[in-house]
Structures are given as C-alpha cells and as structure tokens.
Design an enzyme around this catalytic site. Structure first.
Site, PDB file in Angstrom:
ATOM      1  N   GLY A  33       0.840  -1.199   0.000  1.00  0.00           N
ATOM      2  CA  GLY A  33       0.000   0.000   0.000  1.00  0.00           C
ATOM      3  C   GLY A  33       0.869   1.241   0.000  1.00  0.00           C
ATOM      4  CB  CYS A  34       2.331   3.271  -2.133  1.00  0.00           C
ATOM      5  SG  CYS A  34       3.722   4.390  -1.996  1.00  0.00           S
ATOM      6  N   GLY A  35      -0.496   4.743  -0.167  1.00  0.00           N
ATOM      7  CA  GLY A  35      -1.409   5.883  -0.149  1.00  0.00           C
ATOM      8  C   GLY A  35      -0.881   6.957   0.787  1.00  0.00           C
ATOM      9  N   GLY A  38       1.556   5.108   3.348  1.00  0.00           N
ATOM     10  CA  GLY A  38       2.633   4.373   2.679  1.00  0.00           C
ATOM     11  C   GLY A  38       3.612   5.288   1.974  1.00  0.00           C
ATOM     12  CB  ALA A  66       2.160  -4.501  -2.943  1.00  0.00           C
ATOM     13  CE  LYS A 231      -8.013   5.351  15.244  1.00  0.00           C
ATOM     14  NZ  LYS A 231      -8.343   6.718  14.802  1.00  0.00           N
TER      15      LYS A 231
END
Ligand SMILES: NC(=O)C1=CN([C@@H]2O[C@H](COP(=O)(O)OP(=O)(O)OC[C@H]3O[C@@H](n4cnc5c(N)ncnc54)[C@H](O)[C@@H]3O)[C@@H](O)[C@H]2O)C=CC1
Ligand SMILES: N[C@@H](CC=O)C(=O)O
Ligand code: NA
Length: 458
Positions: A33-35, A38, A66, A231
């Site tokens: 994940g690269c949002g 990421g 990824a 949470k």
C-alpha cells in the site's frame, strides 16, 4: 522459502590489518500500500536512510512496494521510486521468502489479513497501521506471529503518531491500568470542536471537515464511531490483557449531537467530546472489562477538554503511576508514518538480534461487561409543564429507578420550561430505564437531550 533455518545476517571478516569486523547485510523490507501513509513511509525510509542504518545496526533496503496503480507512485515527493520495485502482485511479494520486514498500510480486512499471514508464514516480521483488522481478528494475527517466531507491531493503528500502545505494552507492563479514556478520532473531534467554538450545527461542521480533508467523502466510519470503537478494542486488549474485539465495544456516533446539546454542555461548564472509554468494572465473577465509544460531556477543566481541532489524546489511569496524558496528532500521512517507522526500527533490531518483542498478552481473559452494567452519569434535558409538583415527580421517577440526582436546574418558564438534571453515577441500564419512564409521563412534553457525563468521580 521455509524459515526454519535462520538466515545468516552477519559475517565475521578480517581486514588487511588482521582485525575482524562484522559485516551486516541489509534487512529487506516490503511495503504493502502506498497511499497517504505508505508514501510517507517511503519518503522517510529514503530521507533518513543513514540515521536508520545507524539506529538499527544495518541498512534497511526497500525491495518491493505493492500498489494498485503503479503509474501513480513513481514520484513520491521528489523521490523517484525505482520502477522495478513497484508491483501489483502483493501476494507474490510477501511470499518471495527472503523478506525480513513487511509494512502493511493497505487497510481493511482482506486482502490485508491474508497478506499479513502469508508474510509471517514466509518468515517476515510485520508492522501494520490497520486498526480495523486488529480489532476484528487480532488473535489470528498474533497466533500466526507466535507460530512463525516473528514480531507483529502496530503503534500507528491507535492515535497515529502518539506513542500509546508501546507505553501500554511495555512502559506500564509492571503497573495495573484501571482506565483508558481517549479522544482517538480526529475527524469527530474537529466537528465537535467547531460546533463548540462557533455554534455551528453538525451538518455544517462535517462539511467543513470534508473541505479541509479531515473527513472522507464517506465519513461513516468516523462519524458513527466505528473507527474509534476499533481503537478502543485495541486499547482495552492491551490495557487489561484480555482479548477485546470491535464487536465487544458499545458504540454511538456523533450524528445525533445537536447544537443545543453543545450549548447545554457549555451552560454547565462542560464540552462534548466523542470518548473511547476502556475500564475495569465489576462483573458477576469479579473484575470485568467495559469498553465503549459515545459522545459525552466532560468538564472544561478536564485535560481532554483542551484537545482541539483534529488532535487526539489518551488519558490513562493506573494504580501506581496515577494519571498519564498522551497528546498529539492522531492522523495524517507523515505523523502516522512516524509511528510506523518507530516500529520498523524496533522490529529490525529484533531481527538482527534474532529475538522477538512482546507478543499478545491475553492471560487475564476477563469477561466483557454489557453496556447496561457499565456505570456512568447522565445529563437529561426535559421539556416539562411549568406547574407545581412536576419537579418532585421528576425526582420521584429517578428515585424509583435507584438513580440519585446530583444537580437540577430550571431553564425558561411556561411553554419553554425545561428541567436539566445531572445524575450521580448509576448503571447505564438504570439510567436509560429512568429516561424511558420519564418519556411516558403526562407532564413531560419532550426529552430534548440525553448525554452521558464523564470526567468526574461522583
Ligand atoms: N491516514 C491516516 O491518517 C491514518 C491511517 N491509518 C491506517 O493506515 C492504513 C492506510 O491508510 P491510508 O494510507 O490513509 O489509506 P489510503 O487509502 O490512502 O492508502 C491505501 C493504499 O492501498 C492501496 N491498495 C489497496 N488494495 C491494495 C492491494 N491489494 N495491493 C496493493 N495496494 C493496495 C490503495 O490503492 C491505496 O493507495 C489503514 O489501515 C488506516 O486505517 C492509521 C492511522 C491514521
Ligand atoms: N479517520 C481517522 C484517522 C485515522 O486513524 C481520524 O479521523 O482520526
Ligand atoms: Na499511536
């Protein structure tokens, strides 16, 4: 590749002068994940590479990222991600067998769960920010980490950058935590703060939160309290050494909080906050855990009342340490990446030393109390007929349910007459039965506000 045989992490080599030195190979990290989060993890790994190497004792090498759409991720804040690192096949990346660390910042239940389990089975330790998954099925992940002999760290999953899980897991491991009460959702705190400071209604404040990018286009998880409940489950599990899942947490969001609730709180020197409260209560067979998320009035003098805008704070009460307050940014790409990187350093050090950090601690296995048996206080605003005997009849209704009144005041007269009652502590069951009984009385025209009150003892 099976990881039964520990991979060799260092060699003893002789220099020309005959002295031996240790050569440590890089630790291989894959990012899933690269949002928002990421991309900041990639930036920090790149910009702080030398410091991270010195702190860990070996370089951390990013060997794969990824993503869903590679064309969106080549340039991350000026850093060109090498094209050969980007892949759309996350499953193949975590299964390649030579990874030391996997950072999961995709979010949601699947495929995140399958990817984390595969990463652990294939010998990598895992760092994740995924509160939804941990709160739904943390025990499966912990069991897999235990079986694989690897670490599972997740500081970023609660209150973003604020160090709160490590204090609970490590610093307070020798103490007995009694209560954890926090503002753990930035979006809802921003909305409630806006309603308090400018008198705006919920819808208008939500719109502003969306314009500023705090709230998602679909703000349900934040506004309805699901994010805070996940949470709360994680906090309660760590604080009380008991498995608590999101479904164990009582949840009410803030969509019903009105401008008049906020004004009423102001009248009594209080402010409305969405609180996550995890505490020890009395169950049938001894101590039990109670975990809940709902809006509540707290005195303006309480440390949590001064938490403004989208900030988070967690207030911990423990037997020996007393009261502790943790405050800071609970969301955002860079703050959350800071918590991820902190875990990466810890987990990387553990890999180098071939040791594990703390695993799941659920030995206490306490029962979880239903909300009805949780003890709290109510603020109730009752629109009543303005005539003799009504105040006594209201007091009588509270008494019939075993609920003692702390304060009562009358607002307005005639058609505008309202009694504002604040109770002493009682079970939620008794308090809600009182309100239900009041609704049936002929002298009650409406109950315009019911809200729990927290932050004071009596
Ligand atoms: N954004 C924040 O302030 C905080 C986020 N978190 C958690 O961090 C995690 C990530 O959040 P964000 O970065 O905000 O989300 P995001 O939506 O910005 O990023 C997630 C990324 O994962 C990608 N993705 C989805 N499925 C994928 C797959 N199968 N393979 C590869 N990539 C895939 C998406 O395309 C997206 O770019 C979530 O678990 C979230 O709850 C935790 C604390 C704060
Ligand atoms: N949506 C959350 C951010 C991540 O935990 C919030 O508003 O606090
Ligand atoms: Na945190």
């Amino acid at each position: 590749m099976a990881h039964d045989e520990p991979r060799k992490r260092s060699d003893r080599r002789s220099d020309d002068d005959g002295r031996t030195r240790t050569v440590t190979r890089p630790l291989r990290l894959a990012l899933l994940g690269c949002g928002s989060v990421g991309s900041q993890v990639v930036r920090l790994l790149h910009e702080q590479a030398d410091d991270l190497t010195a702190r860990v004792g070996a370089p951390i090498e990013l060997v794969g990222v990824a993503v869903r759409r590679p064309e969106l991720h080549r340039d991350l804040g000026g850093y060109q991600v090498p094209a050969e690192l980007l892949t759309t096949d996350a499953a193949a990346l975590v299964a390649r067998g030579d990874l030391d660390l996997v950072v999961e910042v995709i979010g949601g239940i699947e495929p995140a769960r399958a990817l984390i389990l595969s990463a652990l089975e294939n010998g990598a330790s895992v760092v994740t920010a995924n509160k939804a998954l941990l709160a739904e099925d943390g025990s499966t992940l912990f069991a897999a980490a235990e079986k694989a002999g690897r670490d599972l760290y997740f500081e970023a999953s609660v209150a973003g950058a604020i160090p709160i899980l490590r204090p609970l897991r490590e610093s307070l491991a020798g103490d007995r935590v009694r209560r954890v009460m926090g503002i753990v959702n930035g979006t809802t705190n921003f909305i409630l703060d806006k309603m308090d400071s400018s008198g705006t209604g919920f819808a208008e404040a939500l719109e502003e939160a969306q314009e500023l990018g705090y709230a998602e286009a679909d703000p349900t998880a934040d506004v309805e309290g699901y994010d805070a409940a996940a949470k709360a489950a994680i906090l309660a599990s760590l604080a009380f050494h008991t498995r608590v899942t999101a479904s164990d947490v009582y949840r009410e969001g803030i969509a019903e909080v009105s401008a008049s609730d906020v004004a009423s709180a102001r009248e009594m020197g209080a402010v409305v906050k969405l609180l996550a409260i995890c505490e020890l209560g009395e169950g049938r067979d001894g101590p039990a855990v109670a975990a809940r998320v709902h809006p509540a009035m707290i005195p303006r003098t309480h440390p949590l009342a001064s938490v403004r805008e989208a900030y988070n704070a967690v207030f911990v009460e423990s037997e020996a340490a007393g009261q502790l307050m943790f405050y800071g940014p609970g969301a955002g790409g860079a703050p959350t990446a800071s918590a991820v990187l902190g875990d990466v350093v810890t987990v990387a050090r553990n890999r180098l030393a071939d040791v594990r950090g703390a695993g799941e601690s659920a030995y206490a296995a306490l029962d979880v109390l239903p909300m009805g048996q949780t003890v709290t206080r109510y603020h109730v605003a009752i629109d009543v007929d303005d005539r003799t005997g009504v105040l006594a009849a209201v007091a009588q209704t509270f008494a019939e349910h075993g609920v003692s009144i702390r304060t009562v005041r009358q607002e307005g007269h005639g058609d505008d007459a309202q009694l504002v009652v604040v109770s002493h502590r009682a079970t939620d069951e008794a308090l809600s039965a009182t309100v239900a009984a009041l609704r049936t009385k002929d002298f009650v025209r409406d109950i315009s506000s019911v809200m729990r009150v927290e932050g004071e003892e009596s």
